[in-house]
Scaffold this active site. Structure first.
Site, PDB file in Angstrom:
ATOM      1  N   LYS A  59      64.504 -32.537 -14.456  1.00 26.22           N
ATOM      2  CA  LYS A  59      63.225 -33.133 -14.858  1.00 26.22           C
ATOM      3  C   LYS A  59      62.425 -32.075 -15.625  1.00 26.22           C
ATOM      4  CE  LYS A  59      59.803 -36.036 -12.517  1.00 26.22           C
ATOM      5  NZ  LYS A  59      59.198 -36.238 -11.188  1.00 26.22           N
TER       6      LYS A  59
HETATM    7  C1  E4P Z   1      57.340 -39.195 -10.804  1.00 29.25           C
HETATM    8  O1  E4P Z   1      58.398 -38.741 -11.158  1.00 29.25           O
HETATM    9  C2  E4P Z   1      56.266 -38.436 -10.175  1.00 29.25           C
HETATM   10  O2  E4P Z   1      56.850 -37.612  -9.205  1.00 29.25           O
HETATM   11  C3  E4P Z   1      55.265 -39.292  -9.458  1.00 29.25           C
HETATM   12  O3  E4P Z   1      55.530 -40.666  -9.632  1.00 29.25           O
HETATM   13  C4  E4P Z   1      53.846 -38.920  -9.631  1.00 29.25           C
HETATM   14  O4  E4P Z   1      53.027 -39.810  -8.910  1.00 29.25           O
HETATM   15  P1  E4P Z   1      51.484 -39.522  -8.615  1.00 29.25           P
HETATM   16  O5  E4P Z   1      50.716 -39.741  -9.869  1.00 29.25           O
HETATM   17  O6  E4P Z   1      51.133 -40.530  -7.567  1.00 29.25           O
HETATM   18  O7  E4P Z   1      51.403 -38.102  -8.157  1.00 29.25           O
END
Ligand code: E4P
Length: 221
Positions: free
Chosen positions: A90
């Site tokens: 990622k």
């Molecule tokens: C996705 O890959 C992220 O880890 C995540 O969905 C972020 O979510 P949040 O905005 O609730 O922190």
């Protein structure tokens, strides 16, 4: 639309995996920090807990800023998975992140470009060879923009231009997000375990089960 779980908590991951609805896992530095564990060790535990999913996203850490630093971290992370295919690197949506994405994609490594907030960013990530792009809907809603609309536009753009990248609707906060991104054409929603529990439930289902149980108990059979 497929489901990924958005957490670094192994117990939650195991629970969702056992239900049989899980196609992948996403983590991020905040989620790993919340667990208070060593990053690489947790990624290894997650990979072992979900052997048959298509993707486990391990995010490069915030101290990797240049493409070279991100690639160096990615190479270490890939080793944890013994070079198997389900680890996904990622990467942040920056020019450096895109450069790392292109490099890794050309090497056959799965990538997830994260922190996407515009259609143009999604287009760039797809053109950099990303396997997955992650628009963050909840965080857009938080600033009074429309996160679901972004997912819908990205889905349309990918259809028009035949782009292969899969859309992971991320930053999903509640059941209505799940329904709306599924209808908007997201390939995947990555959701916290609490949202999986919420969408499985309906008060009429509970009432129906209670009524069946009561009727069954009262019958002569
Ligand atoms: C996705 O890959 C992220 O880890 C995540 O969905 C972020 O979510 P949040 O905005 O609730 O922190």
């Amino acid at each position: 639309m497929k489901f990924f779980i958005d957490t670094a908590n192994v117990e939650a991951i195991k629970k969702a995996y056992k239900v049989g609805i899980l196609s992948g896992v996403t983590t991020n530095p905040s989620l790993v920090a919340k667990e208070g564990v060593k990053f690489e060790e947790r990624i290894e535990e997650i990979l072992q807990a979900v052997p048959s999913v298509e993707s486990v996203s391990a995010e490069v850490t915030p101290d990797a800023v240049t493409a070279e630093e991100m690639i160096a971290q990615a190479n270490e992370l890939i080793k944890i998975n013994n070079y198997d295919k389900n680890i996904t690197i990622k990467l942040p949506m920056t020019l450096e992140g895109l450069e790392a994405c292109r490099y890794l994609a050309d090497k056959g490594v799965k990538t997830n470009v994260t922190l996407i907030f515009t259609v143009n960013q999604a287009l760039l990530a797809a053109r950099a060879g990303a396997t997955y792009v992650s628009p963050f809907l909840g965080r857009l809603d938080d600033i009074s923009e429309d996160g679901v609309q972004l997912v819908s536009k990205v889905a349309e753009l990918f259809r028009i231009h035949n782009l292969d990248a899969q859309i992971i609707a991320a930053s999903v906060r509640h059941p209505d997000h799940v329904t709306r991104v599924a209808m908007a054409g997201a390939h995947i929603a990555t959701v916290p375990f609490a949202v999986i529990e919420q969408i499985a439930k309906h008060p009429l289902t509970d009432q129906g089960i209670a009524k069946f149980a009561a009727d069954w108990k009262g019958s002569s059979r």
